[in-house]
Scaffold this motif. Structure first.
Motif, PDB file in Angstrom:
ATOM      1  N   PRO A 149      16.862  26.137 -10.031  1.00  0.00           N
ATOM      2  CA  PRO A 149      16.090  25.262  -9.132  1.00  0.00           C
ATOM      3  C   PRO A 149      14.712  25.837  -8.823  1.00  0.00           C
ATOM      4  O   PRO A 149      13.867  25.153  -8.268  1.00  0.00           O
ATOM      5  CB  PRO A 149      16.969  25.194  -7.876  1.00  0.00           C
ATOM      6  N   PHE A 150      14.505  27.100  -9.192  1.00  0.00           N
ATOM      7  CA  PHE A 150      13.224  27.761  -8.928  1.00  0.00           C
ATOM      8  C   PHE A 150      12.313  27.757 -10.154  1.00  0.00           C
ATOM      9  O   PHE A 150      11.269  28.405 -10.150  1.00  0.00           O
ATOM     10  CB  PHE A 150      13.466  29.188  -8.449  1.00  0.00           C
ATOM     11  N   GLN A 184      16.882  22.763   0.280  1.00  0.00           N
ATOM     12  CA  GLN A 184      17.731  21.719  -0.277  1.00  0.00           C
ATOM     13  C   GLN A 184      17.820  21.795  -1.787  1.00  0.00           C
ATOM     14  O   GLN A 184      18.864  21.515  -2.375  1.00  0.00           O
ATOM     15  CB  GLN A 184      17.251  20.330   0.152  1.00  0.00           C
ATOM     16  N   ALA A 185      16.747  22.198  -2.454  1.00  0.00           N
ATOM     17  CA  ALA A 185      16.784  22.331  -3.912  1.00  0.00           C
ATOM     18  C   ALA A 185      17.843  23.330  -4.343  1.00  0.00           C
ATOM     19  O   ALA A 185      18.493  23.158  -5.377  1.00  0.00           O
ATOM     20  CB  ALA A 185      15.419  22.758  -4.438  1.00  0.00           C
ATOM     21  N   ALA A 186      18.027  24.388  -3.554  1.00  0.00           N
ATOM     22  CA  ALA A 186      19.013  25.417  -3.887  1.00  0.00           C
ATOM     23  C   ALA A 186      20.405  25.059  -3.385  1.00  0.00           C
ATOM     24  O   ALA A 186      21.399  25.309  -4.061  1.00  0.00           O
ATOM     25  CB  ALA A 186      18.581  26.755  -3.302  1.00  0.00           C
ATOM     26  N   LEU A 187      20.492  24.463  -2.189  1.00  0.00           N
ATOM     27  CA  LEU A 187      21.781  24.327  -1.521  1.00  0.00           C
ATOM     28  C   LEU A 187      22.434  22.955  -1.670  1.00  0.00           C
ATOM     29  O   LEU A 187      23.653  22.844  -1.585  1.00  0.00           O
ATOM     30  CB  LEU A 187      21.626  24.630  -0.024  1.00  0.00           C
ATOM     31  N   ALA A 188      21.622  21.908  -1.872  1.00  0.00           N
ATOM     32  CA  ALA A 188      22.221  20.560  -1.928  1.00  0.00           C
ATOM     33  C   ALA A 188      21.237  19.571  -2.540  1.00  0.00           C
ATOM     34  O   ALA A 188      20.801  18.620  -1.879  1.00  0.00           O
ATOM     35  CB  ALA A 188      22.627  20.115  -0.524  1.00  0.00           C
ATOM     36  N   PRO A 189      20.867  19.750  -3.804  1.00  0.00           N
ATOM     37  CA  PRO A 189      19.807  18.941  -4.401  1.00  0.00           C
ATOM     38  C   PRO A 189      20.122  17.449  -4.472  1.00  0.00           C
ATOM     39  O   PRO A 189      19.195  16.626  -4.491  1.00  0.00           O
ATOM     40  CB  PRO A 189      19.653  19.539  -5.799  1.00  0.00           C
TER      41      PRO A 189
END
Length: 305
Positions: free
Chosen positions: A166-167, A43-48
């Protein structure tokens, strides 16, 4: 991103030969896998900013977990008109053993790295350009000329560049330093193109800014057959299509990226319904996209041996 997870997967699975070829008009087109990556927090990468329950529900409907995300890395080889053209060149040796398999898989398809004439760079993220040179500085594709948009080149080569990830900050710094290293290596073998420009016969660039400031998608046309290489305007084959209006954590400018995504999806689902190649959809990443309810659905091609 979890390197340990990617390494664990890589040690367990070695399936297939890593390429899928088909005809597009008078061209031979091949999706070539560079491998895969595994992310711990999808979710952090795709839809935070999305509702977590809705995010989980969308994935569960496709029998997918929201705990990890398995991301394919697909490149595209185009053969015709006396040229071998590669769109993007993968991770190289930068992101662990589960990726960086492009040269091996090209060889499986009967193509040597030295035979590549042109590398088109959609954008300069690690999984799209870090396959340019090895750790010791040798060119992976020694005879290739490189082409990239001027906007993308200027962004990544700016000494004052700043990006978020996001990483984490360490990954952002590694992406910047790596992009600058690989781009510097092609200073004497690069040319620039603009959006809506026919780069070479049958290949036209499409402006796809947002994911990065100068990213380009491409339309490949031959004998009235069309294929759209989306670059990273599309990312996850379920989440990004079900909710294309959601911001992605991996986009440099999420708002502009949404505008680009919606415009591209409208083009893809027009009356012509062209074939699509998506770098991060399940290998070989070839198929069609259709509208369904308020979003879109991926329809992969039926595999032909």
């Amino acid at each position: 991103m979890s390197t340990s997870n990617s390494s664990q997967y890589a040690s367990r699975f070695h399936q297939g030969q890593g390429f899928y070829s088909f005809s597009l008009g008078n061209l031979t087109v091949t999706s070539v896998s560079d491998g895969f990556l595994v992310f711990d927090d999808p979710q952090a990468a795709l839809a935070p900013k999305a509702d977590s329950q809705e995010f989980d529900t969308i994935l569960r409907k496709k029998f997918l977990s929201s705990d990890t995300a398995y991301t394919h890395i697909n490149t595209l080889l185009i053969e015709g008109n006396g040229k071998k053209v590669l769109i993007d060149n993968g991770c190289g040796d930068s992101l662990g053993p589960s990726a960086g398999l492009l040269v091996k898989h090209l060889a499986n398809a009967g193509v040597k790295a030295s035979e590549i004439d042109i590398v088109l760079v959609s954008h300069a993220h690690p999984d799209h350009i870090f396959g340019t040179i090895t750790r010791t500085g040798e060119h992976v594709f020694p005879n290739a000329h490189y082409m990239i948009s001027k906007e993308e080149w200027d962004f990544w080569t700016d000494p004052n560049i700043k990006i978020s990830s996001p990483f984490g900050d360490e990954m952002a710094r590694a992406a910047i330093l790596g992009a600058q290293r690989h781009l510097k290596a092609i200073e004497d073998r690069v040319s620039f193109f603009d959006s809506e420009q026919e780069i070479m016969p049958g290949i036209r660039a499409i402006r796809a800014f947002g994911h990065t400031p100068g990213m380009m998608a491409f339309i490949i046309t031959s004998n009235r057959k069309r294929l759209i290489y989306t670059a990273d305007a599309l990312h996850h084959f379920v989440v990004t299509l079900a909710r294309p209006d959601w911001e992605l954590g991996v986009d440099n400018d999420p708002v502009e990226a949404i505008v680009t995504r919606m415009r591209l999806l409208e083009k893809i689902t027009s009356v012509e319904a062209p074939l699509v190649h998506v770098p991060h959809f399940p290998f070989p990443g070839i198929g069609h996209i259709r509208e369904e309810h308020a979003g879109y659905v991926w329809e992969p091609v039926v595999w032909e041996w």
